[in-house]
Design an enzyme around this catalytic site. Structure first.
Site, short mmCIF file in Angstrom:
data_model
loop_
_atom_site.label_atom_id
_atom_site.label_comp_id
_atom_site.label_asym_id
_atom_site.label_seq_id
_atom_site.Cartn_x
_atom_site.Cartn_y
_atom_site.Cartn_z
N GLU A 1 -12.74 11.90 1.92
CA GLU A 1 -11.93 11.07 1.03
C GLU A 1 -12.65 9.79 0.61
OE1 GLU A 1 -9.51 8.38 -0.48
OE2 GLU A 1 -9.06 8.21 1.66
N TYR B 1 0.83 -1.21 0.00
CA TYR B 1 0.00 0.00 0.00
C TYR B 1 0.87 1.26 0.00
CZ TYR B 1 -2.90 3.83 1.57
OH TYR B 1 -3.51 5.04 1.65
#
Length: 700
Positions: free
Chosen positions: A460, A82
């Site tokens: 987000e 990630y």
């Protein structure tokens, strides 16, 4: 990591932070190793310019290097990691092989804060800055360096040292004040610091001490000072921006000052008890032992320590007139302050742990060579600490406000002059404006005490559906620190004035007995026997003193006349029982009239002379407790704030050279004097005195 100061009393934690700070200032340096950063270290670097350097300890260096090499090995093996070869947040389903560009793309999306030309010094001075104060930014830089030095982030030694190099060269990036929700850490503020070390020409920085001087593009600043730019590795942008450093750093600055203000609230309580001639019994250990909360016991003990040896505070065995017990702002002060001390201790533990934590994502375990995706960046622990701290500050401010109002109000202050004026109250209103200012401060403080955490908004792509708002909470808590510091300065100013006026009153009362004794003898010695004269004199002195306490709203001349008239019934009553029948032909009314006129005149003259002597030289310290004496001396002599003599203190453009000064010192507005105390509180120069007043080193 638990705070090295726990478990302990609040004053022990406050003293430890102060001593650590001065040790750091004395050595001039702070070492970053990922595990031992303290609140004091953050303050030392950000406020006092101490040199921050990375530890050369082999264990620290190896942990950092191993995290970088572990990342590279996993990438070589084709792992998807990630934020290294995937997108970010809700866009983490994307993949890329452009690792360096991905880190730059992260900075691009985060460097979205608002900064005006004025904020970087190329325009007019802004009415309100959109940039963080330099000391906040420096605190953030040292905290982030410490966090990534723990070796869980794949941030290289070169990048850590690049941030520390900015601190060492006194270079401060210009960082937007707003724009972080402290969800995936404080992404936006940290992105500007990272932009500075990579020499981004769109990021600005200042070199040197001037916070309002013109900032230059980071690229230009680095080139001018010969500092190399950093090229970020595969996870370095993410590792540096994804963390709680901004929240934890500002919280450290907040807590350092909040501890001092909590301690000071105990000192001002003791000063108020003495000024109002309140009872020390309220803080007797038996009361706390009957309800043994740690904070209450500590606060009561500290307040008693400040008052030890006081000739003003009433003891348990003394005969008291008026209220048999003090009002709540004094009597329940330890019960009010105590829980705030307990909350501050918990907040201290939370922030100390946060300073020495790894708060980015993903985390690298170099031993198992495994990456863990988690949420250590969620700064809710910091929010929890700041919400508690801000509410504690509101509670302390409310207590100061109540105590201050009680000292100023003649209906509540046990005979002190109205508005604490040293001259005639018909033309002098010394503390009335301070009383109004305190109400303004208290109103704003109460508003700030409302929780921030209940205002979380989804962000987000719903990935950050919950976010801590820790930095926002810390910002508002710093505002609360500022306001409570103002209230504390006012409280100290008011308390010292009240103590002076109380001692002036006692000085005057000492002069009363011979005046009344001589006046009574002169008027009635042919009528009354010596024992009768002595008894009546004592009763008159008591009556005059009691009447003096109830007439504080009057000018001195009118007050003396009123006090004498209020004492006449005592005289008449005693005369009626003391005069034998064969003396009834004596013109008592004439004798009483002569006594009234002479005593009033002599009383007024004695007051004027006592007042004049006191204005020249105050003997207040003779009456104060040991701790109170230290605080009083610091305000009057170290800070240089004098006894306020009244209307004559007001500066005027019409003042001549001879009238522009009083007793060899300049005149200032009331606010001018209070501002000196405020500055001394904020620059930490009074902390040692406050600690010594509450807990003398010799008694530790």
């Amino acid at each position: 990591m638990l705070s090295k100061y726990q478990p302990s009393a609040h004053i022990a934690v406050t003293r430890a932070h102060w001593e650590d700070l001065h040790q750091a200032i004395s050595s001039g340096k702070v070492t970053i190793d990922g595990n031992s950063l303290t609140l004091a270290d953050v303050v030392a670097v950000s406020k006092f310019g101490c040199y921050a350097r990375l530890s050369e300890n082999r264990e620290t260096i190896d942990a950092i290097n191993e995290s970088v090499s572990t990342l590279q090995e996993c990438l070589d093996e084709g792992h998807h990691i990630y934020g290294v070869n995937t997108g970010f947040g809700g866009s983490a389903d994307s993949r890329t092989d452009h690792l360096a560009s991905l880190q730059r793309a992260l900075l691009q999306l985060l460097q979205s804060g608002i900064l005006t030309k004025a904020d970087i010094g190329s325009g007019d001075t802004p009415s309100q800055s959109h940039a963080m104060p330099p000391e906040w930014v420096k605190a953030i830089m040292v905290v982030r360096s410490n966090s990534v030095a723990r070796g869980h982030s794949a941030v290289s030694i070169g990048s850590i040292e690049a941030i520390l190099r900015l601190l060492q060269r006194d270079i401060t990036p210009v960082v937007p004040l707003r724009g972080t929700i402290s969800a995936s850490g404080d992404l936006m503020p940290l992105a500007y610091i990272v932009g500075a070390i990579e020499g981004n020409p769109g990021v600005f920085a200042r070199a040197g001490k001037s916070p309002h001087g013109q900032a230059l593009p980071a690229q230009q600043v680095l080139e001018q000072l010969g500092i190399p730019r950093i090229t970020l590795g595969p996870k370095e942008a993410l590792g540096l921006v994804n963390g709680t450093a901004a929240s934890a750093a500002l919280s450290s600055l907040v807590l350092y000052e909040a501890h001092r203000l909590a301690l000071l609230s105990q000192v001002t309580t003791a000063l108020t008890v003495e000024a109002l001639r309140g009872s020390a019994e309220s803080f007797h250990p038996f009361i706390s032992q009957a309800r043994p909360h740690d904070g209450q016991m500590e606060a009561a003990s500290n307040i008693l320590t400040v008052m030890r040896g006081s000739r003003l505070a009433m003891g348990t065995s003394e005969v008291q007139t008026g209220l048999v017990q003090d009002r709540y702002s004094l009597r329940t002060a330890s019960q009010w302050i105590g829980p705030q001390l307990e909350d501050l201790l918990l907040a201290d533990r939370q922030i100390t742990v946060e300073l020495n934590s790894t708060t980015d994502n993903p985390l690298i375990d170099s031993v198992s060579r495994h990456f863990y995706c988690g949420g250590n960046f969620q700064a809710t622990s910091v929010t929890s600490a700041m919400e508690k701290t801000r509410l504690a500050l509101q509670m302390l401010g409310k207590l100061m406000f109540a105590q201050c109002s009680e000292m100023i109000d003649p209906s509540l202050n046990n005979g002190l002059p109205t508005n604490l004026v040293a001259d005639d109250p018909s033309l002098s209103f010394t503390m009335k404006g301070v009383d109004i200012s305190m109400a303004a401060y208290m109103s704003e403080l109460a508003y700030l005490a409302n929780p921030v955490s209940s205002h979380v908004q989804t962000a987000e792509m719903h990935n950050q559906a919950v976010n801590s708002l820790a930095f926002v909470s810390a910002r508002y808590t710093m505002q609360a620190v500022d306001i409570v510091s103002m209230m504390s300065a006012c409280s100290l100013y008011v308390a010292c004035q009240a103590l002076d006026l109380r001692v002036l009153q006692l000085n005057f009362f000492r002069e009363l007995h011979p005046i009344v004794c001589n006046g009574t003898h002169d008027a009635f010695h042919t009528i009354l026997a010596p024992k009768e004269l002595e008894r009546i004199t004592q009763q008159l002195v008591t009556a005059i003193q009691d009447a003096w306490l109830t007439t504080s709203r009057m000018d001195a001349g009118d007050r003396c006349q009123r006090v004498i008239k209020l004492s006449l019934p005592i005289l008449l009553n005693e005369m009626r029982g003391a005069i034998p029948s064969d003396r009834q032909q004596v013109d008592l009314l004439t004798s009483i009239g002569n006594w009234e006129e002479a005593t009033c005149y002599k009383m007024l003259e004695a007051y004027k002379q006592t007042h004049e002597r006191f204005c020249r030289t105050q003997n207040t310290v003779e009456y104060l407790g040991a701790g109170s004496k230290a605080i009083y001396h610091a305000i009057r002599h170290k800070v240089g704030v004098p006894f306020h003599q009244g209307f004559v203190e007001q500066p005027s453009a019409d003042d001549l050279d001879t009238t522009a000064i009083i007793n060899g010192r300049e005149k200032k507005t009331t606010g001018g004097w209070i501002s000196l105390i405020y500055e001394a509180l904020r620059d930490d120069s009074l902390t040692g005195v406050i600690l010594e007043a509450v807990q003398p080193v010799r008694s530790i």
